[in-house]
Enzyme design. Structure first.
Site, PDB file in Angstrom:
ATOM      1  CE  LYS A 137       4.214   7.563  -8.493  1.00  0.00           C
ATOM      2  NZ  LYS A 137       4.304   8.781  -7.702  1.00  0.00           N
ATOM      3  CE  LYS A 156       3.110   5.372  -5.358  1.00  0.00           C
ATOM      4  NZ  LYS A 156       3.367   6.765  -5.205  1.00  0.00           N
TER       5      LYS A 156
HETATM    6  C1  PBG Z   1       3.101  11.721  -6.258  1.00  0.00           C
HETATM    7  C2  PBG Z   1       2.803  10.513  -5.445  1.00  0.00           C
HETATM    8  C3  PBG Z   1       1.688   9.707  -5.628  1.00  0.00           C
HETATM    9  C4  PBG Z   1       1.727   8.738  -4.633  1.00  0.00           C
HETATM   10  C5  PBG Z   1       2.867   8.961  -3.877  1.00  0.00           C
HETATM   11  N1  PBG Z   1       3.540  10.071  -4.395  1.00  0.00           N
HETATM   12  C6  PBG Z   1       0.564   9.813  -6.589  1.00  0.00           C
HETATM   13  C7  PBG Z   1       0.830  10.033  -7.997  1.00  0.00           C
HETATM   14  O1  PBG Z   1       1.890   9.696  -8.543  1.00  0.00           O
HETATM   15  O2  PBG Z   1      -0.055  10.579  -8.644  1.00  0.00           O
HETATM   16  C8  PBG Z   1       0.690   7.682  -4.482  1.00  0.00           C
HETATM   17  C9  PBG Z   1       0.608   6.995  -3.182  1.00  0.00           C
HETATM   18  C10 PBG Z   1      -0.622   6.201  -2.987  1.00  0.00           C
HETATM   19  O3  PBG Z   1      -1.503   6.067  -3.869  1.00  0.00           O
HETATM   20  O4  PBG Z   1      -0.754   5.661  -1.890  1.00  0.00           O
HETATM   21  N2  PBG Z   1       4.371  12.052  -6.536  1.00  0.00           N
END
Ligand code: PBG
Length: 350
Positions: free
Chosen positions: A221, A274
């Site tokens: 991520k 992601k």
């Molecule tokens: C937070 C989380 C995020 C997303 C999913 N879980 C945002 C972040 O890490 O700040 C993002 C999902 C998206 O942008 O569609 N744990």
């Protein structure tokens, strides 16, 4: 044998033609033969997008009768539980098998360490129970991260210097996972990027008897600007600093493989990359590196870009959506988390 595609390199592939060096090629290869009609194209199509590949992220909020559109994500809503249940039923009838659930928590319930995240009667836990009652077959994947529950908006516990503390955070993530499993979640989905959390969660789930609860690991991520609209949706943008000490540097690919390998060793059932679009090479490499299912998260900013251009009449939304998601599958994604899941279900069903 010399390949006409790459002369001088021998090839055993059957689509190459052998020509003895110096001789004139007397055969025209006609790839267009296989594109001649829609039925032929369907027959030889290498990648098939189906609703079975989709996981639909949905937002639940407190209260009743609420269906509030997220302004930077047109077509996506924060639903209160009563209306969410109707929506979930409809999605299941459309063929969607799985939901990734995200809570929108009132500020009053947020604190420094995210204690609300493991409240047995908290919003996620209540929602999971209610969906499992109403639509038992729907697969529920619950987000494991502190950011919806912390007053500062970070995914971890923060010390006085503003540093994110890894191991104390993992302890909370474990409690949260157990609360979600107790409520009936099918997969817990750690999206926080703390070190060692997959192993700690797996161990705790097993020792509490939740051996059937799976882990969808947000393994690679990245610290991405593409999460902007999601943070609007949850009102969860960090109040100070950024997430770069825990989420990955967009410049790195080998590190993604390291993260994936660690999560697999620690017990992940599904690994995820992601965001998706700017990371197609990572999806491809992860796919080569593992036999586990690979998920890709087509995140909020990727959704918002398509919606915005489509609303301006600049692109053909339906075709762009199908092309984008097919591209993710072709790159190696077995599963796609996408806010387009319901639209795709409607498109593919009709
Ligand atoms: C937070 C989380 C995020 C997303 C999913 N879980 C945002 C972040 O890490 O700040 C993002 C999902 C998206 O942008 O569609 N744990």
């Amino acid at each position: 044998m010399t390949s006409i595609i790459n002369p001088g390199v021998s090839s055993s592939k059957n689509y190459t033609v052998s020509v003895s060096s110096g001789s004139k090629q007397d055969l025209i290869i006609r790839p267009r033969r296989l594109r001649r009609s829609a039925t032929i194209r369907r027959m030889v199509g290498e990648t098939n997008l189906t609703v079975n590949d989709m996981i639909y992220p949905m937002f639940v909020t407190e209260g009743e009768g609420q269906k509030i559109e997220i302004s930077s994500m047109p077509g996506c809503y924060r639903f209160s539980l009563d209306l969410l249940l109707k929506e979930v039923k409809q999605c299941y009838d459309l063929g969607i098998n799985a939901i990734a659930l995200f809570p929108v928590v009132n500020d009053g319930k947020k604190d420094e360490t995210g204690t609300e995240s493991y409240n047995p009667d908290g919003l996620v836990q209540q929602t999971v129970k209610a969906i499992k009652d109403a639509v038992p077959e729907m697969i529920l994947m619950t987000d494991v991260a502190l950011d919806p529950f912390t007053s500062h908006g970070h995914d971890g516990i923060v010390d006085e210097q503003g540093r994110i503390l890894n191991d104390p955070t993992v302890e909370v993530l474990v409690k949260m996972s157990l609360a979600q499993a107790a409520a009936g979640a099918d997969f817990v989905s750690p999206s926080d990027m703390m070190d060692g959390r997959i192993g700690a969660i797996r161990k705790a789930l097993d020792s509490e008897g939740y051996t059937d609860v799976g882990i969808l690991a947000y393994s690679a991520k990245y610290a991405s600007a593409y999460y902007g609209p999601f943070r609007d949706a949850l009102d969860s943008a960090p109040k100070f600093g950024d997430k770069k000490t825990y989420q990955m540097d967009p410049a790195n690919a080998r590190e993604a493989i390291k993260e994936v390998e660690l999560d697999i060793l620690e017990g992940a059932d599904i690994v995820m990359v992601k965001p998706a679009l700017a990371y197609m090479d990572i999806i491809y490499q992860v796919k080569q590196a593992t036999n586990l299912p690979v998920a890709a998260y087509n995140v909020s900013g990727e959704y918002a870009m398509i919606k915005a251009a489509a609303q301006n009449g600049w692109i053909d939304e339906k075709r762009i959506v199908l092309e984008t998601l097919t591209g993710l599958k072709r790159a190696g994604a077995d599963l796609i988390l996408t806010y387009f899941a319901k639209d795709v279900a409607l498109m593919l069903n009709h």
